[in-house]
Motif scaffolding. Structure first.
Motif, PDB file in Angstrom:
ATOM      1  N   ALA A 146       0.862  -1.191   0.000  1.00 28.54           N
ATOM      2  CA  ALA A 146       0.000   0.000   0.000  1.00 28.54           C
ATOM      3  C   ALA A 146       0.892   1.232   0.000  1.00 28.54           C
ATOM      4  O   ALA A 146       1.846   1.322   0.770  1.00 28.54           O
ATOM      5  CB  ALA A 146      -0.931   0.014   1.210  1.00 28.54           C
ATOM      6  N   ARG A 147       0.573   2.163  -0.845  1.00 28.21           N
ATOM      7  CA  ARG A 147       1.347   3.402  -0.949  1.00 28.21           C
ATOM      8  C   ARG A 147       0.398   4.598  -0.885  1.00 28.21           C
ATOM      9  O   ARG A 147      -0.442   4.762  -1.764  1.00 28.21           O
ATOM     10  CB  ARG A 147       2.112   3.398  -2.268  1.00 28.21           C
ATOM     11  N   PRO A 203      -5.843   9.525  -1.072  1.00 24.28           N
ATOM     12  CA  PRO A 203      -5.806   8.399  -2.010  1.00 24.28           C
ATOM     13  C   PRO A 203      -4.776   7.363  -1.608  1.00 24.28           C
ATOM     14  O   PRO A 203      -3.785   7.663  -0.942  1.00 24.28           O
ATOM     15  CB  PRO A 203      -5.434   9.074  -3.337  1.00 24.28           C
ATOM     16  N   VAL A 204      -5.022   6.128  -2.023  1.00 18.92           N
ATOM     17  CA  VAL A 204      -4.126   5.006  -1.742  1.00 18.92           C
ATOM     18  C   VAL A 204      -3.990   4.181  -3.012  1.00 18.92           C
ATOM     19  O   VAL A 204      -4.966   3.976  -3.742  1.00 18.92           O
ATOM     20  CB  VAL A 204      -4.667   4.134  -0.592  1.00 18.92           C
ATOM     21  N   THR A 205      -2.779   3.723  -3.269  1.00 14.43           N
ATOM     22  CA  THR A 205      -2.521   2.838  -4.400  1.00 14.43           C
ATOM     23  C   THR A 205      -2.067   1.488  -3.866  1.00 14.43           C
ATOM     24  O   THR A 205      -1.083   1.406  -3.124  1.00 14.43           O
ATOM     25  CB  THR A 205      -1.443   3.424  -5.329  1.00 14.43           C
ATOM     26  N   LEU A 206      -2.803   0.451  -4.242  1.00 15.63           N
ATOM     27  CA  LEU A 206      -2.442  -0.912  -3.877  1.00 15.63           C
ATOM     28  C   LEU A 206      -1.714  -1.556  -5.044  1.00 15.63           C
ATOM     29  O   LEU A 206      -2.140  -1.435  -6.200  1.00 15.63           O
ATOM     30  CB  LEU A 206      -3.695  -1.722  -3.538  1.00 15.63           C
ATOM     31  N   ALA A 222     -14.326  -8.613  -5.916  1.00 10.42           N
ATOM     32  CA  ALA A 222     -13.095  -7.839  -6.080  1.00 10.42           C
ATOM     33  C   ALA A 222     -13.409  -6.349  -6.020  1.00 10.42           C
ATOM     34  O   ALA A 222     -14.493  -5.894  -6.399  1.00 10.42           O
ATOM     35  CB  ALA A 222     -12.418  -8.183  -7.403  1.00 10.42           C
ATOM     36  N   LEU A 223     -12.436  -5.591  -5.524  1.00 10.48           N
ATOM     37  CA  LEU A 223     -12.581  -4.143  -5.438  1.00 10.48           C
ATOM     38  C   LEU A 223     -12.462  -3.525  -6.822  1.00 10.48           C
ATOM     39  O   LEU A 223     -11.967  -4.128  -7.770  1.00 10.48           O
ATOM     40  CB  LEU A 223     -11.511  -3.561  -4.513  1.00 10.48           C
ATOM     41  N   GLU A 256      -1.914  -2.732 -10.284  1.00  3.25           N
ATOM     42  CA  GLU A 256      -2.179  -1.652  -9.331  1.00  3.25           C
ATOM     43  C   GLU A 256      -3.674  -1.355  -9.269  1.00  3.25           C
ATOM     44  O   GLU A 256      -4.400  -1.470 -10.266  1.00  3.25           O
ATOM     45  CB  GLU A 256      -1.431  -0.376  -9.709  1.00  3.25           C
ATOM     46  N   LEU A 257      -4.102  -0.968  -8.082  1.00  6.03           N
ATOM     47  CA  LEU A 257      -5.471  -0.518  -7.876  1.00  6.03           C
ATOM     48  C   LEU A 257      -5.413   0.820  -7.161  1.00  6.03           C
ATOM     49  O   LEU A 257      -4.827   0.940  -6.081  1.00  6.03           O
ATOM     50  CB  LEU A 257      -6.273  -1.516  -7.032  1.00  6.03           C
ATOM     51  N   HIS A 258      -6.023   1.834  -7.780  1.00  7.98           N
ATOM     52  CA  HIS A 258      -6.010   3.180  -7.196  1.00  7.98           C
ATOM     53  C   HIS A 258      -7.334   3.431  -6.484  1.00  7.98           C
ATOM     54  O   HIS A 258      -8.408   3.340  -7.088  1.00  7.98           O
ATOM     55  CB  HIS A 258      -5.788   4.224  -8.287  1.00  7.98           C
ATOM     56  N   ILE A 259      -7.242   3.727  -5.188  1.00 10.44           N
ATOM     57  CA  ILE A 259      -8.419   4.084  -4.383  1.00 10.44           C
ATOM     58  C   ILE A 259      -8.386   5.595  -4.208  1.00 10.44           C
ATOM     59  O   ILE A 259      -7.481   6.130  -3.567  1.00 10.44           O
ATOM     60  CB  ILE A 259      -8.388   3.377  -3.017  1.00 10.44           C
TER      61      ILE A 259
END
Length: 591
Positions: free
Chosen positions: A206-207, A216-219, A246-247, A256-259
């Motif tokens: 997690a970044r 925001p968070v990037t997985l 799944a998200l 990558e998944l950007h929240i």
């Protein structure tokens, strides 16, 4: 790619390159090793056959020079990148100044059977083992073995198919066959199959690792493919807690998944899954907990003008900025008055708030509120004090009269009905400074003095709170001179009083005479004769009480003349019967 490189050579090249770590999204690729390829794409041959080895730089680029090695020893230097070999051994190459390639074991067999297999086997892939026999071996007698265990034949006796390789397929393989009309069998060479991992178990990152509320968070689901299988397509899925769904938009080829925004209630466990669709390999990461920190808003409020010098009628401008709060942000402004009553100011949906012309009612504590649709963040209150110039003060007297007797105590009161504190009051007599008195409240100030003749004249006061002094209207105070007027009025009062006393005495005498006559005695009776010797008590009827006259002084404040008023008070007369020769009664009057 050179035109001379056939597609099957490229395929073999991918098998024989070193396992260089390559990110799934190919954001970077670093390869300093040389790459070697085989033609044909296997490592076991009959004696007398030849195999062509080619050496490349990474990316199928031709080197300028090539060095070849067998069993760790350098062969004669060859300038071409390809070379044919027919001797068993471990072969390596070096393209230009890169590192050596991986070792390729070539086996040349003199027997009638050769088992051929690819040089590398990865999990999930289909693998075909081929048992090549010379004409003397009957095809129907071919048999495959794994660790000395006989394997059931597949459709073709010369091939053994492993549909999806996995670690359970590791082992030593060989094949055997019989000649026609012979009871003895012949065995092939042995090949060790070691199924390699297509990609390691993914790791979820997690970044940032400790995001702030609303940020925001990037997985990232991190794994790697070996260079030999860099063409394999992976897809990634992200999950929260133990949810099956799944998200985001579901599984995709992106690692990558950007929240856009994560909140404190989203502090849960997260995990990801990587899957190779063609190879049917699926691996799940370990779960990680993402702690979401509560946002700490850093507010900055600027004002024009500075809050220490806001004057009535001025333009007041506020601007609110905040750091640490993710947007989009909506601002609201609030005012808190002295009674702690909070009011939302109009037109407050922006960071800027303006009052065109401030007045005293605009004083109070102002603060702004930042809202990002999930949280409200409130700034510290900023006090605003409006500086109002003093109005013209009013000078008044405590008695309300501008004339006073000498020695009378006088109190002057000065007050401005408008003006911000601190107000300084000064008192003056005929432009001569008397006293300074300051006040924080709106009660004004007072000055006391004893009235004398020398203090008759004009009085005024001034008020000043630093924004300009104001002067009151002058008030004239005069003294009443009582000495001269009192002599005249007192004399007149005494004379009048004497006249009244004289008139009263005459009336008493007349009454006494009249009473005497009413008793039946003639006015010339013998009893009146002093020679009359018979004593006789005098008889009085309705003799009025004696009257004492006392002056009482009073004055009209509107006049300078003192009047004297004489009042009558009754008191008992002292009558005495005296034996006189004329036997005449007398009435004594007290003064």
């Amino acid at each position: 790619m050179p035109a001379s490189v056939a597609p099957w050579v490229v395929f073999m090249l991918l098998w024989l390159t070193l396992p260089v770590v390559t990110p799934v999204r190919r954001q970077y690729e670093t390869a300093t090793e040389s790459m070697i390829s085989l033609n044909p794409p296997w490592t076991a041959f009959f004696q007398g056959e030849k195999v062509t080895l080619a050496c490349y730089r990474y990316g199928f680029r031709l080197p300028q020079k090539t060095k070849w090695y067998r069993n760790g020893k350098a062969l004669r230097e060859i300038t071409v990148h390809t070379f044919r070999f027919s001797v068993s051994g471990e072969y390596q190459c070096q393209a230009d100044d890169l590192h050596l390639s991986i070792s390729v074991h070539l086996h040349f067999d003199e027997g009638p059977l050769v088992l051929r297999a690819p040089p590398a086997v990865f999990e999930g892939e289909p693998v075909t083992l081929r048992c090549h026999a010379k004409e003397s071996i009957a095809q129907k007698t071919l048999t495959f073995y794994k660790n000395y265990d006989t394997l059931k034949p597949s459709g073709q006796r010369s091939q053994l198919l492993i549909r999806h390789a996995n670690p359970s397929d590791n082992g030593v393989y060989r094949c055997s066959g019989k000649k026609e009309w012979s009871w003895s069998s012949t065995s092939s060479n042995s090949i060790t199959i070691q199924v390699q991992e297509l990609f390691p178990r993914p790791v979820l990152r997690a970044r940032p690792s400790q995001p702030v509320d609303g940020s925001p968070v990037t997985l990232t689901c991190q794994t790697r493919l070996p260079a030999q299988r860099s063409n394999v397509q992976l897809q990634f899925c992200f999950f929260r807690n133990f949810q099956a769904r799944a998200l985001g938009l579901g599984c995709s080829s992106s690692s990558e998944l950007h929240i856009p925004a994560i909140w404190t209630e989203d502090s849960m466990s997260y995990w990801c899954m990587a899957e190779a669709m063609d190879a049917q390999v699926r691996k799940r990461s370990l779960a990680i907990k993402i702690p979401v920190q509560r946002a700490s808003a850093d507010f900055q409020i600027h004002s024009v003008p500075a809050l220490t010098s806001v004057f009535e009628g001025q333009l007041l401008l506020f601007n609110c900025s905040v750091k640490g709060v993710p947007g989009p942000i909506k601002f609201s402004w609030y005012k808190r008055d002295k009674l702690n009553k909070e009011t939302k100011t109009p037109k407050s949906s922006e960071a800027e708030f303006k009052i065109s012309a401030v007045n005293s009612s605009d004083a109070g504590d102002y603060y702004c509120e930042a809202n990002n649709s999930r949280r409200n963040f409130v700034s510290k209150a900023v006090p605003v004090t409006i500086k109002v110039p003093v109005s013209q003060p009013v000078l008044t007297l405590s008695t309300g009269k501008t004339r006073a007797l000498e020695g009378e105590l006088m109190t002057l009161h000065c007050r401005s009905w408008r003006g911000s504190p601190h107000i300084r009051y000064e008192f003056y007599y005929e432009d001569v400074f008397l006293e300074i008195n300051s006040t924080l409240s709106g009660g004004g100030a007072s000055f006391n003095f004893s009235m004398t003749t020398e203090r008759s004249g004009n009085y005024y006061c001034t008020a000043d709170n630093g924004l300009g002094a104001q002067r009151s209207e002058a008030v004239r105070i005069s003294i009443i001179e009582t000495t001269k007027n009192r002599r005249v009025t007192v004399a007149a009062g005494i004379a009048g009083g004497l006249l009244i006393v004289a008139g009263s005495a005459a009336g008493v005498l007349f009454y006494c005479w009249f009473s005497r006559k009413a008793g039946g005695k003639p006015a010339f009776d013998d009893s009146r004769d002093p020679s009359h010797s018979e004593p006789q008590e005098p008889t009085y009827y309705n003799v009025p009480a004696c009257i004492e006259l006392q002056p009482v002084y009073s004055n009209d404040p509107k006049e300078e003349v003192i009047y004297t008023e004489v009042r009558r008070t009754q008191q008992n007369c002292k009558h005495a019967v005296q034996k006189t020769e004329n036997r005449t009664p007398r009435c004594q009057m007290a003064e």
